[in-house]
Design a protein around this motif. Structure first.
Motif, short mmCIF file in Angstrom:
data_model
loop_
_atom_site.label_atom_id
_atom_site.label_comp_id
_atom_site.label_asym_id
_atom_site.label_seq_id
_atom_site.Cartn_x
_atom_site.Cartn_y
_atom_site.Cartn_z
N ASP A 2 0.55 -1.32 -0.06
CA ASP A 2 0.34 -0.29 0.28
C ASP A 2 1.15 1.13 0.23
N ASP A 6 -2.55 6.70 6.34
CA ASP A 6 -3.10 8.10 7.21
C ASP A 6 -2.78 9.32 7.73
N ASP A 119 -2.41 10.63 3.11
CA ASP A 119 -3.08 10.94 2.49
C ASP A 119 -4.15 11.42 2.18
N SER A 211 -11.27 4.95 -2.52
CA SER A 211 -10.88 3.74 -1.67
C SER A 211 -10.56 2.36 -3.12
N GLU A 212 -9.79 1.74 -2.67
CA GLU A 212 -9.58 0.54 -3.43
C GLU A 212 -10.15 0.55 -4.99
N GLU A 214 -13.17 2.27 -4.89
CA GLU A 214 -13.64 2.57 -5.87
C GLU A 214 -12.35 2.97 -7.39
#
Length: 297
Positions: A2, A6, A119, A211-212, A214
């Motif tokens: 990833d 965040d 993020d 998001s992943e 989306e």
């Protein structure tokens, strides 16, 4: 891995005293005042990174507006930022990580495994009510040893043939892709066969990555499939790195064309297309190394 961290995760790391190198990559096309913005307020302990001089070599038409620097020059810059072997590095900016992604990609390409984008960037830190500090941060020089060639890269020759059996994404704004406007490069339009995929669609209104799920749906609608060779370019190889990160969040690996359209459009022998091209990706399968031209894995 990833590519994102965040605000809560970064706050926890800092509170626990875990060694974390923060890179402030404040830069935007048409705004030469990134360092001034940094001095007025940045994450505590963050080091300023000058995209134009530390994340790029001098512009030359045959290599584009932001050529990748020599490996030795980049290692020297990373050491100036205080990076040591084994460090966790978090990069951010104040524009949805459109600039910071360049540092993320370059450090990953240089073999640094634990590098992340914050993020939401500076805006997310502010929104959480967390403190900023002003002024210049001086750090002890690091000793990191960097390599090269750890991320997929292609040149103009490979970009020219990529759409024949893969998917070439143009990360610029749609009007630049269509050739309706071109503010900086010598010719307007796009690489023939490329599909318009504006980087701005990777993030929400707050500048956070979608998001992943989306992102995966977004790229699948553009023709990306598991096993499809995917490559990305933009104007000068900066925001295309953001697209590579977004594809990674979605579970896809993509190659970057560092010279991008600024290199391509400076070569009169290379064709430029205008208008909207039909989308749709190639059939599943293929191999990056199977394309003609210079492709580094």
């Amino acid at each position: 891995m990833d590519p994102l961290m965040d605000v809560a995760g970064l706050k926890t790391r800092l509170a626990e005293g875990l060694r974390t190198v923060l890179l402030d990559v404040r830069w935007a096309l048409g705004d030469p005042h990134g360092h001034d913005h940094y001095l007025s307020g940045h994450l505590p302990g963050a080091v300023f990174v000058d995209l134009s001089t530390e994340l790029a070599a001098p512009a030359v038409p045959e290599r584009g507006r932001h050529p990748l620097p020599e490996a030795a020059d980049f290692q020297a810059a990373a050491r100036r930022w205080g990076i040591r072997n084994g460090d966790v590095v978090v990069a951010y900016d104040d524009s949805g990580n459109m600039a910071a992604a360049r540092a993320w990609w370059m450090l990953r390409n240089a073999g640094l495994p634990d590098v992340y984008l914050l993020d939401g960037g500076l805006a997310a830190w502010r929104a959480a009510g967390l403190p900023l500090e002003a002024g210049h941060v001086r750090v002890e020089p690091g000793d990191v040893t960097l390599t090269d060639g750890n991320m997929p890269v292609l040149d103009a020759a490979a970009a020219a043939t990529w759409p024949d059996s893969g998917l070439l994404l143009d990360a610029r704004a749609g009007e630049r892709y269509r050739g309706e406007v071109e503010p900086v490069d010598p010719r307007a339009g796009h690489i023939p066969g490329a599909v318009s995929a504006p980087t701005s669609d990777n993030v929400d209104k707050a500048g956070r990555f979608l998001s992943e799920g989306e992102l995966r749906r977004r790229f699948e609608l553009l023709g990306v499939r598991d096993g499809t060779p995917v490559a990305v370019y933009c104007g000068s190889g900066v925001t295309a790195a953001h697209q590579v990160a977004a594809l990674e969040v979605a579970g896809f690996r993509a190659a970057l064309y560092p010279g991008s359209f600024s290199e391509w459009s400076n070569n009169p022998e290379l064709p430029v297309a205008t208008g909207a091209e039909a989308g749709g990706g190639p059939p599943p399968g293929g191999n990056i190394a199977g394309h003609e031209g210079s492709v580094r894995l």
